[in-house]
Design a protein around this motif. Structure first.
Motif, short mmCIF file in Angstrom:
data_model
loop_
_atom_site.label_atom_id
_atom_site.label_comp_id
_atom_site.label_asym_id
_atom_site.label_seq_id
_atom_site.Cartn_x
_atom_site.Cartn_y
_atom_site.Cartn_z
N ALA A 401 87.99 56.39 141.83
CA ALA A 401 87.69 55.17 142.58
C ALA A 401 87.57 55.46 144.07
N LEU A 402 88.46 56.31 144.60
CA LEU A 402 88.40 56.68 146.01
C LEU A 402 87.10 57.40 146.33
N GLY A 403 86.66 58.29 145.42
CA GLY A 403 85.39 58.97 145.63
C GLY A 403 84.23 58.00 145.76
N GLY A 404 84.23 56.97 144.92
CA GLY A 404 83.19 55.96 145.00
C GLY A 404 83.23 55.19 146.31
N VAL A 405 84.44 54.83 146.75
CA VAL A 405 84.57 54.10 148.01
C VAL A 405 84.09 54.96 149.17
N LEU A 406 84.42 56.25 149.16
CA LEU A 406 83.97 57.13 150.24
C LEU A 406 82.45 57.27 150.25
N LEU A 407 81.84 57.42 149.07
CA LEU A 407 80.38 57.53 149.01
C LEU A 407 79.72 56.22 149.45
N GLY A 408 80.26 55.09 148.98
CA GLY A 408 79.70 53.82 149.40
C GLY A 408 79.88 53.57 150.88
N GLY A 409 81.05 53.91 151.40
CA GLY A 409 81.29 53.74 152.83
C GLY A 409 80.40 54.63 153.67
N PHE A 533 83.70 63.30 146.22
CA PHE A 533 82.85 63.03 147.38
C PHE A 533 82.05 64.27 147.76
N ALA A 534 82.70 65.42 147.83
CA ALA A 534 82.02 66.66 148.23
C ALA A 534 81.05 67.14 147.17
N VAL A 535 81.49 67.20 145.93
CA VAL A 535 80.65 67.75 144.86
C VAL A 535 79.44 66.86 144.62
N THR A 536 79.60 65.56 144.73
CA THR A 536 78.45 64.66 144.56
C THR A 536 77.39 64.94 145.62
N ILE A 537 77.79 65.10 146.86
CA ILE A 537 76.84 65.39 147.94
C ILE A 537 76.18 66.74 147.71
N PHE A 538 76.97 67.74 147.28
CA PHE A 538 76.41 69.07 147.03
C PHE A 538 75.40 69.06 145.88
N THR A 539 75.57 68.14 144.92
CA THR A 539 74.74 68.13 143.71
C THR A 539 73.46 67.31 143.87
N LEU A 540 73.38 66.45 144.86
CA LEU A 540 72.25 65.53 144.98
C LEU A 540 70.89 66.22 144.99
N PRO A 541 70.69 67.38 145.64
CA PRO A 541 69.36 67.98 145.66
C PRO A 541 68.83 68.42 144.30
N TYR A 542 69.70 68.44 143.28
CA TYR A 542 69.27 68.89 141.96
C TYR A 542 69.02 67.72 141.01
N VAL A 543 69.35 66.51 141.47
CA VAL A 543 69.20 65.34 140.60
C VAL A 543 67.72 64.96 140.49
N GLY A 544 67.21 64.88 139.26
CA GLY A 544 65.82 64.48 139.02
C GLY A 544 64.81 65.61 139.08
N SER A 545 65.28 66.86 139.07
CA SER A 545 64.35 67.98 139.12
C SER A 545 63.53 68.07 137.84
N ARG A 546 62.25 68.45 137.99
CA ARG A 546 61.38 68.62 136.82
C ARG A 546 61.66 69.91 136.07
N SER A 547 62.29 70.86 136.74
CA SER A 547 62.52 72.17 136.14
C SER A 547 63.91 72.23 135.52
#
Length: 842
Positions: A401-409, A533-547
Motif C-alpha cells: 500500500a505504501l508503494g502505491g501511495v509513493l507512486l501516486g504521490g 517504488f524503486a523496482v516499479t520505476i526501474f521496470t517501466l521501460p520494459y512494459v509493453g515491449s513488442r519483443s
C-alpha cells in the motif's frame, strides 16, 4: 488495514493514470535488446564495407533529454505529453552503438563515457530509433575510417547507403541540394570476393553532402536526410593483379525532424547547487549514521552476526552490479590493468556502502529496541528464520500500500509541477538495458536502495529526530524537510527535467508518507514500500515491449512483485501471531542484563559489607577513636570494628578494636571478610585478644582454601588503667606517636596469619599509654599505595606521615580524613589494595 489498502489502490490508479504525462518513456518501451541491435550493427558494417570480427561494440540506451527541452522551450504550454509525443514518432530515445578497437595499444586511461570511447578508439557510431532504423551515423576522423561503398557515381553511392543500407524510401523524398565537387567516376572494376587481397585506399576528392527533404509532411519518417561521404579509390591486390575500385566512405548521416539537436542526450552537468545539496546530505547522513552506529558499538549494543550479514550483502550486491555493468559494456575495451583497477575500485566502493549499511542497521536496531518500535519483533523472527506470521503479512501488505501511495504521490507532484521523470538507475545513467541479467540487477538495485534508505534516511535520521522532538507538530515538518533534502541528494531513483530544488520539493512532499508509515507500521513496511517504488520505476521501460527478449522482464518482474504480495495475504490470513514464538532478547541485552544484575548484587554486597562495620565510633570518656574502610573495588577483603565491653572487670568499660585483611581482592575476599567478621564479632566484647585469635584459627583453617589467609590485629584499651593489649596474626605493625615522634610497636610471636595452621598459640603485648599518645592501626593498602609512576608509598614513609599530622589539635575523625585524602592523592585515586585504618587518641 482497509484504510491502507484503499490509499494504496488509489495511489496505483493515480500513477498509471498520470504516467503518460509524467514518465519520459511512457508509450515508448524498449522494443529491441542489446543483442539484436549489435547483430544489426554487424550486418550494416558488412554492407558498409568492413567486418566487426576484430572490433568490439558498446551499446547503451539513451534518452534524448536535450531534444525534449528544445521542444518544451519552443512549444511551451502546447507541448504534448511524453506519451503523445511518442505516438507521433518523436525521436525521444534510441540505442547508441559504438564500434571501436580494444585499448590494449592505446592510452591506459579511459572514462566510462561512450563519447570518450568513440573519440579515442571508435570507428563507427550508429544511433537507432525504436523501429530499428539508423537515425544518426558517424565515423571518427582520428582513427581509420573502415567504411567503403563501391559505386560508379557519388550520387549512386549516396542512394545506395541511404536506400539499400539504411532502408529509407527515397521515393518519399526529393534531393534538395548537393554540396559536391566531382559527380562522376569511371566504371567500377569488378572484385573477386572469394580471394584474399591486399587493400590500399586513396582520397580522391572533397567531402560531398547530400540533402533530401520529405515530399509530404503527412508521411511517416524524418523530415530531412543528410548524408556526407568522401570519394575514395581502393586498390585491391588480388589473384589477377592489382585492381581499382571506385566508391566512397561514410562520414556522417542524420535523419532529422524539425528542432532536433545535434546532441540528443543532455550531458550530466549539474550546477553548483546540486553539488551543495549532494555533499551536505551525504555528509549529514554519514555523520549521523556513523555517530549512532559507533555509539551503540561502544555501548556493546550490537548483534554482530546481523550487522556482518548486512555489510556482506550490501557490499556484494553493489560490487556485483558494477562488475556486471563493466563486463557487459566496457570490458572488451579495457586492458587487464585498467580492469583490475576498476575491479578493486568497485569493491572498495561496495565495502564503504556496506559499512554504511551495517552501521545504519546497528543504529536503527538499538534505537528501535530502546523505543519499542513496531515490527522489531518481526525482524527478530526473520533473523531466526521464522517468517509465516500474521504480523509479517500485515507489514508486507502495508508495504504494498505504501508503494502505491509513493507512486501516486510522485506522479501527482510531477504533474502539478509540470515535470517529467526519466530513467537514471545509477551514477552511469540508464544502464540496465545494456546488462543481460536484468532481473538480477534490477532487484539488487531495488533492495540495496530500499535497505539503505529505510535504515539510514528513515531508520536512523527519523529515529534521531523523533527522540529529540517529542512534539509531533514540530517533529513532522522538521523531519519532512530534512528527509526531502536527504532523498533528493542521495536517494533519487530517477532524474527529472527540473532543478535540484524541484526534486527537494518533490521528496519533501513524499516524506510525511514515509514518516507516518515508519511511525505507525515500522521498518518492514517502509523497506517493502520503497522496494516496490524503486523496482516499479526501474521496470517501466520494459512494459509493453513488442519483443519477448525485452517484454519478459516486465512480466517476470511483476510476478516477482506478486510473490511477496500473495505471501503477505496468506500469512496475514493463516499465520499465527509472532508473540506466540516468544520474545527475543539480543545477546548484548542479555549481557547488559547480566551485568546490571551483577552490579546490583555487588552493590548489595557492598552495602551489606559496610553495614557490618561500625557506622559511628563509640563514646568513651577520655578516648577518641575513628576508623574507615576504603575498598579498591566495589567490595573488598578488609574489615574493621570497635566495640565496648567489660572483659574481666564488669564495672569498667574497655574498647576493643580489630582490623582483618583477607588475601586477594573483590568478591572472593569480601566473602571471607564477612565470614571472619562474624567469628570475631561474637568474641570481641568479652574475650582477651590472644584467646580470640587462638579460638577462631581452627575454624578459619578448615573453612578456607589453601590459597586464602587472613591477617588480623586485635587491640584492647582500658581507659581507666590506660593499658593497651595487642595480639597480632600476621598483620601490619601498629604505630604510636608520642611527644612528636612516631615508631612501630613490635608485637610478640607467633604472628602467623589466620587460615595457615590449625592451631597457633598467639601471644599478646601489654603496654601502658600516656595522655596525648596517638596510635594508628592500618591494613597493608596504606603502605602499598602506588603513584602513577609506579612508586610505592612504603612503610618507611609512615613515620614521616604520622609525624607530619597535627595529632595534638585535631580529632581522630579529622586525622583519619587527612590520611585518606593524602593517600588518594598520592595514588591518583587508583588504590592498589583495600585500605583500612583506625586512629586512637588518649
Amino acid at each position: 488495514m482497509a484504510y491502507w489498502i484503499f490509499l494504496g489502490a488509489v495511489g496505483y490508479a493515480l500513477f498509471f493514470l498520470l504516467r503518460p504525462s509524467v514518465d519520459f518513456n511512457a508509450g515508448n518501451p524498449i522494443h529491441e535488446s542489446r543483442a539484436t541491435v549489435e547483430s544489426r550493427t554487424s550486418e550494416l558494417a558488412r554492407e558498409l564495407g568492413f567486418s566487426t570480427d576484430s572490433l568490439h561494440m558498446l551499446s547503451t540506451r539513451t534518452q534524448h533529454l536535450g531534444y525534449y527541452e528544445i521542444l518544451a522551450d519552443s512549444l511551451g504550454d502546447s507541448l504534448s505529453r511524453p506519451g503523445e509525443l511518442h505516438e507521433r514518432d518523436a525521436f525521444l530515445s534510441s540505442w547508441l552503438v559504438t564500434v571501436a578497437t580494444s585499448l590494449d595499444e592505446l592510452e591506459t586511461s579511459l572514462s566510462l563515457s561512450q563519447s570518450d570511447l568513440f573519440e579515442r578508439a571508435g570507428h563507427l557510431q550508429l544511433r537507432y530509433d525504436d523501429e530499428g532504423k539508423v537515425r544518426r551515423a558517424a565515423t571518427n576522423s582520428v582513427t581509420d575510417n573502415p567504411t567503403f561503398v563501391p559505386g560508379d557515381s557519388l550520387l549512386g553511392v549516396a542512394q545506395k547507403i541511404v536506400s539499400d543500407i539504411f532502408a529509407y524510401d527515397l521515393s518519399e523524398y526529393r534531393l534538395s541540394s548537393v554540396d559536391i565537387r566531382d559527380t562522376s567516376l569511371s566504371d567500377v572494376t569488378p572484385t573477386f570476393d572469394n580471394n584474399s587481397a591486399n587493400v590500399s585506399e586513396t582520397d580522391v576528392g572533397s567531402n560531398t553532402t547530400f540533402h533530401w527533404q520529405i515530399i509530404e509532411k503527412a508521411n511517416a519518417g524524418p523530415e530531412r536526410l543528410i548524408l556526407e561521404i568522401q570519394p575514395k579509390i581502393r586498390e585491391v591486390n588480388g589473384q589477377y593483379g592489382t585492381q581499382i575500385r571506385y566508391g566512397a566512405s561514410l562520414i556522417s548521416f542524420a535523419a532529422t525532424d524539425q528542432n532536433e539537436p545535434e546532441q540528443f542526450a543532455r550531458p550530466f552537468a549539474p550546477d553548483s547547487q546540486y553539488y551543495i545539496v549532494l555533499y551536505l546530505t551525504v555528509g549529514l547522513l554519514v555523520v549521523l549514521v556513523f555517530f549512532k552506529g559507533i555509539k551503540h558499538i561502544n555501548k556493546g549494543q550490537v548483534e554482530w552476526k546481523r550487522a556482518l550479514f548486512v555489510f556482506v550483502t550490501i557490499t556484494l550486491a553493489i560490487f556485483l552490479w558494477r562488475i556486471l555493468f563493466l563486463i557487459y559494456t566496457h570490458r572488451p575495451f579495457l586492458t587487464d590493468d585498467m580492469f583490475t583497477i576498476l575491479f578493486f575500485n568497485f569493491l572498495l566502493f561496495g565495502a564503504v556502502c556496506g559499512l554504511y549499511g551495517a552501521l545504519a542497521y546497528i543504529g536503527w536496531e538499538a534505537t528501535a529496541r530502546e523505543n519499542g518500535d513496531e515490527q522489531l519483533h518481526v525482524i527478530d523472527a526473520f533473523w531466526r528464520y521464522r517468517f509465516f506470521f500474521r504480523e509479517t503479512g500485515d507489514g508486507l501488505l502495508r508495504g504494498f500500500a505504501l508503494g502505491g501511495v509513493l507512486l501516486g504521490g510522485l506522479s501527482l507532484a510531477l504533474y502539478l509541477m509540470g515535470l517529467v521523470f526519466y530513467q537514471h538507475d545509477s551514477q552511469f545513467g540508464f544502464t540496465e538495458p545494456s546488462i543481460s541479467p536484468k532481473l538480477l540487477t534490477i532487484n539488487m538495485s531495488g533492495w540495496v536502495n530500499a535497505w539503505l534508505v529505510a535504515l539510514g534516511h528513515i531508520g536512523v535520521v527519523v529515529g534521531f529526530l523523533r527522540k529529540r522532538l517529542p512534539n509531533k507538530k514540530i517533529f513532522y515538518p522538521v523531519a519532512a524537510i530534512l528527509l526531502g533534502f536527504l532523498c533528493a541528494g542521495s536517494a533519487a531513483l530517477f532524474g527529472t527535467n527540473g532543478t535540484i530544488w524541484h526534486e527537494v520539493i518533490l521528496f519533501t512532499g513524499l516524506a510525511p508518507v514515509l514518516i507516518y508509515a515508519f511511525d505507525r507500521a515500522g521498518i518492514l513496511t517502509v523497506s517493502t514500500g520503497w522496494w516496490i517504488f524503486a523496482v516499479t520505476i526501474f521496470t517501466l521501460p520494459y512494459v509493453g515491449s513488442r519483443s519477448m527478449d525485452i517484454g519478459y522482464v516486465a512480466w517476470v518482474q511483476f510476478f516477482i512483485l506478486g510473490f511477496p504480495f500473495l505471501y503477505g495475504l496468506a500469512s496475514f490470513r493463516y499465520g499465527n501471531s509472532v508473540s506466540e514464538m516468544g520474545g527475543y532478547i539480543p545477546q548484548y541485552q542479555e549481557r547488559i542484563a547480566n551485568h546490571l544484575r551483577v552490579e546490583k548484587e555487588i552493590e548489595i554486597a557492598r552495602e551489606s559489607q559496610f553495614k557490618l562495620m561500625p557506622l559511628r565510633p563509640p563514646s568513651i570518656p577520655g578516648v577518641d577513636v575513628y576508623g574507615f574502610f576504603l575498598p579498591s573495588f566495589e567490595v573488598g577483603g578488609d574489615y574493621f570494628d570497635y566495640v565496648v565491653g567489660r572483659n574481666s572487670r564488669p564495672e569498667a568499660e574497655i574498647l576493643t578494636m580489630t582490623i582483618a585483611d583477607v588475601s586477594g581482592k573483590a568478591m572472593k575476599a569480601a566473602m571471607h571478610a564477612v565470614f571472619t567478621s562474624g567469628l570475631l564479632l561474637s568474641r570481641l566484647s568479652n574475650d582477651h585478644p590472644a584467646s580470640i585469635l587462638r579460638e577462631v584459627a581452627p575454624t578459619l583453617y578448615h573453612r578456607t582454601d589453601p590459597q586464602t589467609f587472613i591477617t588480623c590485629i586485635i587491640a584492647q584499651y582500658d581507659p581507666e588503667m590506660r593499658k593497651l593489649t595487642i595480639a597480632n596474626a600476621g598483620h601490619c605493625l601498629p604505630m604510636i606517636k608520642r611527644e612528636g615522634r612516631a615508631e612501630f610497636i613490635t608485637t610478640p610471636a607467633p604472628k602467623y596469619p589466620l587460615g595457615l595452621f590449625d592451631r597457633v598459640d598467639y601471644q599478646a603485648l601489654e603496654t601502658n599509654l600516656q595522655p596525648g599518645d596517638f596510635l594508628l592501626f592500618y591494613s597493608d593498602g596504606l603502605p602499598e599505595a602506588v603513584d602513577p609512576e609506579g612508586n610505592r608509598f612504603g612503610y618507611e614513609n609512615l613515620a614521616g606521615l604520622l609525624e607530619s599530622l597535627d595529632t595534638d589539635q585535631k580529632t581522630c575523625n579529622e586525622i583519619a580524613l587527612d590520611i585518606k585524602r593524602r593517600i588518594q592523592k598520592f595514588s591518583d585515586y587508583q588504590l592498589a589494595d583495600d585500605t583500612t585504618i583506625i586512629c586512637l587518641k588518649v
